[in-house]
Design a protein around this motif. Structure first.
Motif, PDB file in Angstrom:
ATOM      1  N   PRO A 115      34.387 120.674  -5.495  1.00  0.00           N
ATOM      2  CA  PRO A 115      33.547 120.334  -5.494  1.00  0.00           C
ATOM      3  C   PRO A 115      32.031 120.111  -4.958  1.00  0.00           C
ATOM      4  O   PRO A 115      31.478 119.936  -5.228  1.00  0.00           O
ATOM      5  CB  PRO A 115      33.556 119.838  -7.210  1.00  0.00           C
ATOM      6  N   ALA A 116      32.643 119.351  -4.693  1.00  0.00           N
ATOM      7  CA  ALA A 116      31.562 118.598  -2.928  1.00  0.00           C
ATOM      8  C   ALA A 116      31.613 119.617  -1.308  1.00  0.00           C
ATOM      9  O   ALA A 116      30.475 118.686  -0.884  1.00  0.00           O
ATOM     10  CB  ALA A 116      31.901 117.508  -2.679  1.00  0.00           C
ATOM     11  N   GLN A 137      24.576 130.744   5.863  1.00  0.00           N
ATOM     12  CA  GLN A 137      25.826 129.783   5.594  1.00  0.00           C
ATOM     13  C   GLN A 137      27.117 130.309   4.669  1.00  0.00           C
ATOM     14  O   GLN A 137      26.807 130.999   3.521  1.00  0.00           O
ATOM     15  CB  GLN A 137      25.676 128.319   4.737  1.00  0.00           C
ATOM     16  N   MET A 138      27.910 130.776   4.910  1.00  0.00           N
ATOM     17  CA  MET A 138      29.092 131.199   3.929  1.00  0.00           C
ATOM     18  C   MET A 138      29.658 130.133   3.553  1.00  0.00           C
ATOM     19  O   MET A 138      30.476 129.111   4.307  1.00  0.00           O
ATOM     20  CB  MET A 138      30.490 131.571   5.531  1.00  0.00           C
ATOM     21  N   THR A 139      30.258 130.218   2.715  1.00  0.00           N
ATOM     22  CA  THR A 139      30.882 128.914   1.937  1.00  0.00           C
ATOM     23  C   THR A 139      31.959 128.770   1.834  1.00  0.00           C
ATOM     24  O   THR A 139      32.955 129.839   1.951  1.00  0.00           O
ATOM     25  CB  THR A 139      30.833 129.209  -0.081  1.00  0.00           C
ATOM     26  N   SER A 140      32.722 127.691   2.514  1.00  0.00           N
ATOM     27  CA  SER A 140      34.085 126.980   2.276  1.00  0.00           C
ATOM     28  C   SER A 140      35.014 126.071   1.469  1.00  0.00           C
ATOM     29  O   SER A 140      33.783 125.187   1.487  1.00  0.00           O
ATOM     30  CB  SER A 140      34.221 127.259   3.476  1.00  0.00           C
ATOM     31  N   ASN A 141      35.952 126.137   0.952  1.00  0.00           N
ATOM     32  CA  ASN A 141      35.931 124.809  -0.116  1.00  0.00           C
ATOM     33  C   ASN A 141      37.004 124.353   0.764  1.00  0.00           C
ATOM     34  O   ASN A 141      38.334 123.139  -0.201  1.00  0.00           O
ATOM     35  CB  ASN A 141      36.925 125.615  -1.180  1.00  0.00           C
ATOM     36  N   THR A 174      43.672 114.827  -2.109  1.00  0.00           N
ATOM     37  CA  THR A 174      42.700 115.623  -1.856  1.00  0.00           C
ATOM     38  C   THR A 174      42.929 116.082  -3.895  1.00  0.00           C
ATOM     39  O   THR A 174      42.139 116.362  -4.557  1.00  0.00           O
ATOM     40  CB  THR A 174      43.244 116.667  -1.477  1.00  0.00           C
ATOM     41  N   ALA A 175      44.121 115.998  -4.270  1.00  0.00           N
ATOM     42  CA  ALA A 175      43.527 116.241  -5.897  1.00  0.00           C
ATOM     43  C   ALA A 175      43.135 114.923  -6.882  1.00  0.00           C
ATOM     44  O   ALA A 175      42.246 115.453  -7.867  1.00  0.00           O
ATOM     45  CB  ALA A 175      45.252 115.779  -6.344  1.00  0.00           C
ATOM     46  N   LYS A 176      43.066 113.788  -6.349  1.00  0.00           N
ATOM     47  CA  LYS A 176      42.418 112.616  -7.154  1.00  0.00           C
ATOM     48  C   LYS A 176      40.729 112.678  -6.485  1.00  0.00           C
ATOM     49  O   LYS A 176      40.046 112.822  -7.811  1.00  0.00           O
ATOM     50  CB  LYS A 176      42.685 110.805  -6.576  1.00  0.00           C
ATOM     51  N   ALA A 177      40.427 113.156  -4.945  1.00  0.00           N
ATOM     52  CA  ALA A 177      39.081 114.448  -4.783  1.00  0.00           C
ATOM     53  C   ALA A 177      38.785 114.931  -5.556  1.00  0.00           C
ATOM     54  O   ALA A 177      37.470 114.440  -5.721  1.00  0.00           O
ATOM     55  CB  ALA A 177      39.388 113.669  -3.285  1.00  0.00           C
ATOM     56  N   TYR A 205      33.196 113.556  -5.169  1.00  0.00           N
ATOM     57  CA  TYR A 205      33.859 112.723  -4.496  1.00  0.00           C
ATOM     58  C   TYR A 205      32.774 111.685  -3.505  1.00  0.00           C
ATOM     59  O   TYR A 205      32.122 110.946  -3.000  1.00  0.00           O
ATOM     60  CB  TYR A 205      35.368 112.806  -3.868  1.00  0.00           C
ATOM     61  N   LYS A 206      31.597 113.397  -2.738  1.00  0.00           N
ATOM     62  CA  LYS A 206      30.749 113.059  -2.142  1.00  0.00           C
ATOM     63  C   LYS A 206      29.530 111.845  -3.067  1.00  0.00           C
ATOM     64  O   LYS A 206      29.159 110.573  -2.339  1.00  0.00           O
ATOM     65  CB  LYS A 206      30.099 113.370  -1.204  1.00  0.00           C
ATOM     66  N   GLU A 207      29.173 112.193  -3.554  1.00  0.00           N
ATOM     67  CA  GLU A 207      28.261 111.649  -4.192  1.00  0.00           C
ATOM     68  C   GLU A 207      28.486 110.851  -5.248  1.00  0.00           C
ATOM     69  O   GLU A 207      28.036 109.738  -4.934  1.00  0.00           O
ATOM     70  CB  GLU A 207      27.808 112.297  -5.981  1.00  0.00           C
ATOM     71  N   TYR A 208      29.858 110.234  -5.375  1.00  0.00           N
ATOM     72  CA  TYR A 208      30.300 109.181  -6.176  1.00  0.00           C
ATOM     73  C   TYR A 208      30.409 108.273  -5.025  1.00  0.00           C
ATOM     74  O   TYR A 208      30.491 107.224  -5.302  1.00  0.00           O
ATOM     75  CB  TYR A 208      31.283 109.139  -6.245  1.00  0.00           C
ATOM     76  N   LEU A 209      31.257 108.203  -3.739  1.00  0.00           N
ATOM     77  CA  LEU A 209      31.413 107.412  -2.990  1.00  0.00           C
ATOM     78  C   LEU A 209      30.001 106.414  -2.424  1.00  0.00           C
ATOM     79  O   LEU A 209      29.675 105.306  -1.664  1.00  0.00           O
ATOM     80  CB  LEU A 209      32.214 108.175  -1.599  1.00  0.00           C
ATOM     81  N   SER A 210      28.745 107.897  -2.155  1.00  0.00           N
ATOM     82  CA  SER A 210      27.722 107.234  -2.510  1.00  0.00           C
ATOM     83  C   SER A 210      26.957 106.154  -2.623  1.00  0.00           C
ATOM     84  O   SER A 210      26.163 104.966  -2.383  1.00  0.00           O
ATOM     85  CB  SER A 210      26.712 108.280  -1.663  1.00  0.00           C
TER      86      SER A 210
END
Length: 341
Positions: free
Chosen positions: A101-102, A135-139, A176-179, A186-191
């Motif tokens: 999702p991030a 930009q080619m999206t990668s997960n 990774t599962a929790k993130a 998880y990036k916005e949550y960390l910020s």
């Protein structure tokens, strides 16, 4: 949510070779099947080869390549299947989809995985061929150590003085599962947790050492401050952030204060205060030194019996010496050829 690592799927090269062999065989069977059909034979081989040539590309979707320090979270029809974490060439269920999702979230940090690897494409226009960056999206999820440098914040310290402070946080994904599944991004949550922890810790400390301030919570005043105890403050900020992001599968390695200053609206006043404090300290040192020099001069004159001074002459001498030693300007000597009386 518990992370499940898939370590037995490193057979991507074998599957790729097998698929290529089947494609070559399908082409050969298609040619032979068309010849058999033209001779009024059974069209079974032709039908099988055409079906494989039409649908044989589907298993290719299950081939995954991972670089070192990368991970891929896989789901099958909404159910968590597992995580690929080691570098290699994998083959998984072609209907599995990767989740991150991030992937498109960009923060002010180094090594940010925004899911984009720059690909230069050619675009044909009426005036010719032009280059277009897409930009080619990668997960894929990065497991590397990254540095988050949040924007500077204006926070009131424990004395109510507004200060501007910025921090740099070194972090990485450990689960990774929790993130992916425990938090929305998880990036916005960390910020957000970095901002919150920074405010909670900064308002415990004064900018500079202040009397009667308890920064440790033990009920005893100490000399802790943002300017003088930056290592302690950074460690408390790191611990505060780690407690908040543990459920998101993140590890906070280190936190450092990168910027610290008074807010602009009080910076000039605080500068004058610091200058006044420095002037007072300097004057105190000058006066202490001048008094010591006067005492030494009087003692030497009495010991050597150079001149005998009464109390009035001593007072005049002390006054003159203090004026000369404590003055801001050079003394202007005056020669007195007569008597003091």
């Amino acid at each position: 949510m518990k992370e499940r690592v898939l370590n037995n799927r490193k057979n991507g090269m074998l599957v790729l070779v097998l698929l290529l062999v089947l494609y070559v065989a399908a082409v050969i069977l298609c040619v032979k099947g068309s010849m058999i059909v033209s001779n009024e034979g059974s069209p079974l081989l032709l039908i099988i080869s055409i079906v494989w040539l039409s649908l044989g590309w589907i298993p290719l979707l299950g081939l995954k390549v991972l670089k070192p320090q990368e991970a891929l979270v896989l789901t099958l029809f909404g159910k968590y299947v597992g995580t690929l974490k080691d570098a290699g060439f994998y083959f998984v269920n072609p209907f599995c989809t990767s989740v991150n999702p991030a992937a498109k979230t960009k923060l002010n940090q180094s090594g940010d995985v925004d899911g984009g690897t720059g690909k230069t494409l050619f675009q044909v226009s009426g005036s010719g061929v032009s280059l277009q960056q897409s930009q080619m999206t990668s997960n894929k999820i990065s497991l590397k150590i990254m540095t988050l440098n949040n924007n500077r914040q204006k926070v009131n310290d424990c004395l109510g003085n507004p200060v501007e402070i910025g921090i740099a946080v070194m972090w990485r994904v450990v689960d990774t599962a929790k993130a992916v599944f425990n938090v929305d991004n998880y990036k916005e949550y960390l910020s957000l947790q970095c901002d919150s922890a920074l405010r909670n810790i900064v308002r415990i400390y004064p900018y500079d050492v202040a009397p009667n301030v308890d920064t440790t919570g033990d009920g005893v005043a100490d000399e802790g401050s943002l300017r003088g105890s930056s290592e302690v403050v950074a460690a408390r900020i790191r611990d505060e952030i780690q407690q908040k992001v543990a459920e998101a599968g993140l590890e906070i390695i280190e936190a450092r204060i990168t910027y610290l200053a008074y807010a602009p609206e009080i910076a000039a006043v605080m500068l004058q205060r610091q200058q006044a404090s420095a002037i007072i300290d300097a004057r105190k040192m000058i006066v202490d030194g001048a008094v010591g020099m006067v005492e030494l001069a009087l003692e030497r004159l009495n010991e050597n019996e150079v001149v005998t001074l009464d109390e009035e002459r001593k007072a005049a001498m002390v006054s003159n010496l203090l004026v000369v030693l404590c003055g801001n300007h050079d003394a202007q000597p005056i020669v007195n050829s007569g008597s003091l009386y």
